[in-house]
Structure formats: structure tokens, C-alpha cells
Design a protein around this motif. Structure first.
Motif, short mmCIF file in Angstrom:
data_model
loop_
_atom_site.label_atom_id
_atom_site.label_comp_id
_atom_site.label_asym_id
_atom_site.label_seq_id
_atom_site.Cartn_x
_atom_site.Cartn_y
_atom_site.Cartn_z
N VAL A 3 -7.99 65.74 19.67
CA VAL A 3 -9.35 65.07 18.30
C VAL A 3 -9.51 66.15 17.40
CG1 VAL A 3 -11.64 64.40 18.23
CG2 VAL A 3 -11.14 64.42 20.44
N PRO A 4 -9.07 65.33 16.03
CA PRO A 4 -9.11 66.08 14.56
C PRO A 4 -10.19 66.31 14.02
CG PRO A 4 -7.66 64.48 14.68
CD PRO A 4 -8.38 64.42 15.49
N ASP A 5 -10.52 67.62 13.39
CA ASP A 5 -11.47 67.39 12.85
C ASP A 5 -11.59 66.42 11.82
OD1 ASP A 5 -12.96 70.30 14.61
OD2 ASP A 5 -10.93 70.84 13.19
N LEU A 6 -11.03 66.08 10.97
CA LEU A 6 -9.95 65.07 9.88
C LEU A 6 -9.60 64.53 9.50
CD1 LEU A 6 -11.40 66.94 7.09
CD2 LEU A 6 -13.30 66.05 8.06
N VAL A 7 -9.58 62.91 9.54
CA VAL A 7 -8.83 62.27 10.29
C VAL A 7 -8.30 61.39 8.37
CG1 VAL A 7 -7.53 59.98 10.94
CG2 VAL A 7 -9.42 61.67 12.22
N ALA A 8 -7.24 61.40 8.22
CA ALA A 8 -7.24 60.67 6.79
C ALA A 8 -6.65 59.44 7.20
CB ALA A 8 -6.49 61.13 6.11
N THR A 9 -6.72 58.44 6.45
CA THR A 9 -6.57 56.41 6.55
C THR A 9 -6.19 56.13 5.37
OG1 THR A 9 -8.66 55.57 7.23
CG2 THR A 9 -7.46 57.10 9.50
N ALA A 10 -5.18 54.64 5.39
CA ALA A 10 -5.26 54.02 4.28
C ALA A 10 -4.47 52.77 5.10
CB ALA A 10 -4.92 54.71 3.35
N LYS A 11 -3.44 52.57 4.31
CA LYS A 11 -2.49 50.91 4.68
C LYS A 11 -3.23 50.79 5.46
CE LYS A 11 1.69 54.11 4.33
NZ LYS A 11 2.36 53.52 3.26
N GLY A 12 -2.78 50.36 7.04
CA GLY A 12 -3.12 49.80 7.24
C GLY A 12 -4.51 49.45 7.85
N ILE A 13 -6.24 49.65 7.35
CA ILE A 13 -6.78 49.60 7.62
C ILE A 13 -7.66 48.57 6.95
CG2 ILE A 13 -8.01 51.10 5.16
CD1 ILE A 13 -9.88 51.99 6.24
N ALA A 14 -7.55 47.83 5.67
CA ALA A 14 -7.81 46.73 5.04
C ALA A 14 -6.82 45.66 4.74
CB ALA A 14 -8.25 47.61 4.09
N GLY A 15 -5.15 45.46 5.84
CA GLY A 15 -4.95 44.13 5.37
C GLY A 15 -4.62 43.54 4.41
N GLY A 16 -4.08 44.60 3.41
CA GLY A 16 -3.21 44.61 2.12
C GLY A 16 -3.74 44.91 1.17
N LEU A 17 -5.35 45.07 1.36
CA LEU A 17 -5.61 45.61 -0.27
C LEU A 17 -6.10 47.49 -0.12
CD1 LEU A 17 -6.99 42.56 0.42
CD2 LEU A 17 -9.34 43.03 -0.50
N PRO A 18 -6.28 47.80 -1.31
CA PRO A 18 -7.14 49.27 -1.25
C PRO A 18 -7.89 49.46 -0.90
CG PRO A 18 -6.40 48.17 -3.68
CD PRO A 18 -6.54 46.61 -3.11
N LEU A 19 -7.98 50.47 0.10
CA LEU A 19 -8.90 51.61 1.27
C LEU A 19 -8.33 52.30 1.80
CD1 LEU A 19 -11.24 50.76 0.99
CD2 LEU A 19 -11.34 49.57 3.23
N ALA A 20 -9.30 53.58 1.67
CA ALA A 20 -8.52 54.93 1.95
C ALA A 20 -10.19 55.35 2.44
CB ALA A 20 -7.72 55.52 2.05
N ALA A 21 -10.06 56.44 3.56
CA ALA A 21 -10.88 56.49 4.44
C ALA A 21 -11.00 58.39 4.79
CB ALA A 21 -12.14 56.60 5.25
N VAL A 22 -11.61 59.10 4.60
CA VAL A 22 -11.69 60.58 5.11
C VAL A 22 -12.50 60.79 6.40
CG1 VAL A 22 -11.51 63.15 5.29
CG2 VAL A 22 -10.80 62.08 3.47
N THR A 23 -12.82 60.14 7.64
CA THR A 23 -13.43 60.56 8.48
C THR A 23 -13.59 61.82 9.62
OG1 THR A 23 -13.52 58.10 8.49
CG2 THR A 23 -14.85 59.58 10.54
N GLY A 24 -14.43 61.93 10.09
CA GLY A 24 -14.53 63.60 10.93
C GLY A 24 -16.19 63.88 10.89
#
Length: 418
Positions: free
Chosen positions: A267-288
Motif C-alpha cells: 500500500v503506497p502512500d501516494l499513487v501516480a496514474t495516467a495512460k490507461g485511466i481515460a481510454g485515450g484522453l489526457p488525464l492523470a492523477a495523484v491519489t494518496g
């Protein structure tokens, strides 16, 4: 199925390639210079009518398919309502709903918060920014073979010099690089590799975070030995640093779980995501952790386009698709089909990966380039990677039809012949 009407690239693609030379910066490369007209399940159809098998998914972006009906419908509905207001000016429900989904899906049952952004590099940079703010420390620990993006701090975190860093320095300070876990080459068990890594960290009381890819992407699809991530998490807890998981390439069902950290119950303290999150549209996140994200002052996070309403709608459609089609199970089926076959191919030093994130390491960069070129000429899109460029990687859409995947593997097998 694949169908070639012309050589690759065809005449229309070559014509567009000439136009490109006069308009697009030379520093923007393309792996395969065919110009795409439209997509079908598991296939890209170029402007010359060639149907190419897609084993790249836009670098792990279009895992839910391309086109993806739920994503397309959600985007059309949102476009008709409004295209943008900037969440930091006037908010909207889609942003909140994406953050709620991220809190539900990312590892751990603790209370979470998210900030939405535009790209993987931006997510990683914001994760480091948040970690430094939360801990009051400057240091960032990263690993050999790591890749975290192309912006200045992300380049500092990235290991590979060419093509990502060459001539672009100086880079952001405070970065400490240590050995990671590369089982093929170091032969170490996970805890041993982690202990070797942290032993190289000087002044641990100055470390804000350890940034790690649960499976290294551009570095060669390197799966760390079991126990490596858990030992890093324990070291972070002991020394008051935050564990940041860069799940940009590994997230959203790609490895057969929602996130690659899930495979080791880390279980990380922070998770960085992007790429597969939105089916091809530009989106990213930091969740923690809520207390970490909420510690940042109002206005300290955000951006003009981060969490754009159209991208948020696409993300909700993509996540619905992942659930409805059980794309975690689909990724595991792809692994069960592909990995045993990769292990039988001639010239393979190692076949490895998880889910639909699979690769073969070959004897040299020249061998990998030769195999990729043969695949491309036969109408199959594959990518190379690895710090030494000696890895051919496969990132098929999780929705790829079985017969299309099988045909792509047949072409790869032929390309591997001496």
C-alpha cells in the motif's frame, strides 16, 4: 485480421510523412511512420487501407479498446454539455466522481484524496512536490532503469540518458539513484535487493519519498523479485519517508489487477496514474493518504486543464468498461496465452511480465530492433524498450480478440527466426 494492401509505410503515409517534415519538430519521433485513419478491435487501419495488429495500445493507453463504445458515448455526451470551465475556477461533478473512483480502486482502505492532472510526468512531479511539502524534506530516491517522464524533474528521476536526457540538463537537484531489483541480472531475492538499495541511501532523514515503478516500464518491463516492494515500504515507514508508486504504465488492469502494487499487497502512500485511466484522453492523477494531500495549502495544487470535464467523462466510461468486461481477468488470460509462447521463441534471453504487460529480453539492441522492424513490415505494431534497448515489449489492448492476438504472435514468432 491484419491485411496489408501496400508496403509499410504506404504511399499516402509517405506523402503525409513529407508534410510532417515541414511542420513537426524533428525531435518528435515515431516508432512506425504509418498515419492512422481509424481503429477496430485490436487493429489500426492506416490511410492506405492497411490493417495493422496493435500490440502497443498507444503505450498502454487504450487498454479498454480503440474505439471504446462507453468512452466514446461519455465523451460525446459531455462535449454537448460543456467542454471546459477549469475546476479551480468553477468545479463540476465529473472531477469529484473520478476522485471517488480512485479512492475506491487504489491500494489500501485508508481515507484518500486525489488531484487530477494531464500526464504521467505531471503526476510524478506533483507526487514529489506533495511528498516534499508533507515531510519538509528535499531528497528523492529513485532506481536504476527507472523511467518517470520527460519534464525537468521527471528527467532527473529517469535513468536512461539517450534519448530522454541527452542535452537537456541541468536537472532538478535532490535526486538519489540506487540499484533496484533486476532478477535476471542481479540474482538477488527481493528483500536482499531492497536492502542493497537502501544501504546506498545517505542521510535517510532527508528523504521525502522513494519513487518506484512496481514493474519498470521503459527500463525493460522488469518485474522486481518478490518482497522487494514490501521491504521498501517498511524502510519508508521506519525513516518517515513516503512511498510513491508510479503506476502510470502498470495501472488500470494492465497487469491483471487494478494496480501492480496489489500483486504484493503493498500500500503506497501516494499513487501516480495516467495512460490507461481515460481510454485515450489526457488525464492523470495523484491519489494518496488524505492527511498528506490535505496538508497542501489551497492553490498549491491544480492547473488549467487538469481534470478536464471531457477527460473525466472518458475516465468514468473507461472504468465502467473495465468493470463490466472484467479486464483484470482479460489481462490474466492474455498472460496465460502469451507468456508460455514467448518462452519458446528462439533467441530469447528472458520472457517476463504480468498480465498484458509482457516482454522478451534479447541478446542486443540490434536484435530487438531487427525483430521490431520485421514485425512492422508484416503489419504488427510492437515496441522496444530497456535501458540497453534490448527488449521487445507487448502491450495489447485488454479487449483484443483472441484470433487477432494469435495472428500477432505468429508474426512475432516469424520475426524471431534467425
Amino acid at each position: 485480421m491484419a491485411r496489408l494492401r501496400t508496403e509499410i509505410p504506404g504511399p499516402r503515409s509517405r506523402e503525409l510523412g513529407e508534410r510532417r517534415k515541414g511542420a513537426v519538430a524533428a525531435g518528435v519521433g515515431s516508432t512506425l511512420p504509418v498515419f492512422v485513419d481509424h481503429a477496430e478491435p485490436g487493429l489500426l487501419v492506416d490511410v492506405d487501407g492497411n490493417r495493422l495488429i496493435d500490440l502497443a495500445s498507444g503505450i498502454a493507453v487504450t487498454g479498454v479498446g480503440n474505439p471504446a463504445p462507453r468512452v466514446a458515448a461519455a465523451v460525446h455526451e459531455q462535449v454537448d454539455r460543456f467542454t471546459h470551465t477549469c475546476f479551480t475556477v468553477t468545479p463540476y461533478e465529473g472531477y469529484v466522481e473520478v476522485c471517488e473512483r480512485l479512492a475506491e480502486l487504489t491500494p489500501g482502505a485508508h481515507e484518500k484524496r486525489s488531484v487530477l492532472l494531464n500526464s504521467g510526468a505531471e503526476a510524478v512531479e506533483n507526487a514529489v512536490k506533495i511528498a516534499r511539502h508533507a515531510t519538509g524534506r528535499p531528497g528523492v530516491v529513485v532506481f536504476d532503469h527507472a523511467y518517470h517522464g520527460r519534464t525537468n524533474l521527471a528527467m532527473a528521476l529517469t535513468a536512461k540518458e539517450v534519448p530522454y536526457k541527452q542535452g537537456f540538463g541541468p536537472f532538478a537537484p535532490g535526486v538519489r539513484r540506487v540499484p533496484g531489483s533486476y532478477p535476471l541480472h542481479d540474482g538477488l531475492p527481493g528483500p536482499g535487493a531492497a536492502r542493497r538499495a537502501v544501504a546506498a541511501v545517505e542521510r535517510p532523514d532527508e528523504v521525502a519519498c522513494v519513487v518506484v515503478e512496481p514493474i519498470q516500464g521503459e527500463g525493460g518491463f522488469v518485474v522486481p523479485a518478490p518482497g522487494f516492494l514490501g521491504e521498501l515500504a517498511a524502510w519508508c515507514r521506519e525513516h518517515g519517508a513516503l512511498l510513491v508508486a508510479d503506476e502510470v504504465q502498470t495501472g488500470f488492469c494492465r497487469t491483471g489487477s487494478w494496480f501492480a502494487c496489489d500483486h504484493e499487497d503493498v500500500v503506497p502512500d501516494l499513487v501516480a496514474t495516467a495512460k490507461g485511466i481515460a481510454g485515450g484522453l489526457p488525464l492523470a492523477a495523484v491519489t494518496g493518504r488524505a492527511e498528506v494531500l490535505d496538508a497542501v495549502h489551497a492553490g498549491g495544487l491544480g492547473g488549467t486543464y487538469g481534470g478536464n470535464p471531457i477527460a473525466c467523462a472518458a475516465a468514468l466510461g473507461a472504468i465502467d468498461t473495465m468493470r463490466e468486461l472484467d479486464l483484470n481477468a482479460a489481462a490474466r488470460r492474455i498472460e496465460a496465452t502469451v507468456l508460455p509462447r514467448l518462452r519458446t521463441l528462439p533467441g530469447v534471453v528472458e520472457a517476463r511480465g504480468r498480465g498484458a504487460m509482457l516482454a522478451v529480453e534479447l541478446v542486443s539492441a540490434e536484435a530487438a530492433a531487427r525483430v521490431a522492424a520485421r514485425c512492422h513490415a508484416a503489419g504488427v505494431v510492437v515496441l522496444t524498450c530497456g535501458t540497453r534497448g534490448d527488449v521487445v515489449r507487448l502491450l495489447p489492448p485488454l479487449t483484443i480478440p483472441d484470433e487477432v492476438l494469435a495472428e500477432g504472435l505468429d508474426v512475432l514468432e516469424g520475426a524471431m527466426q534467425p
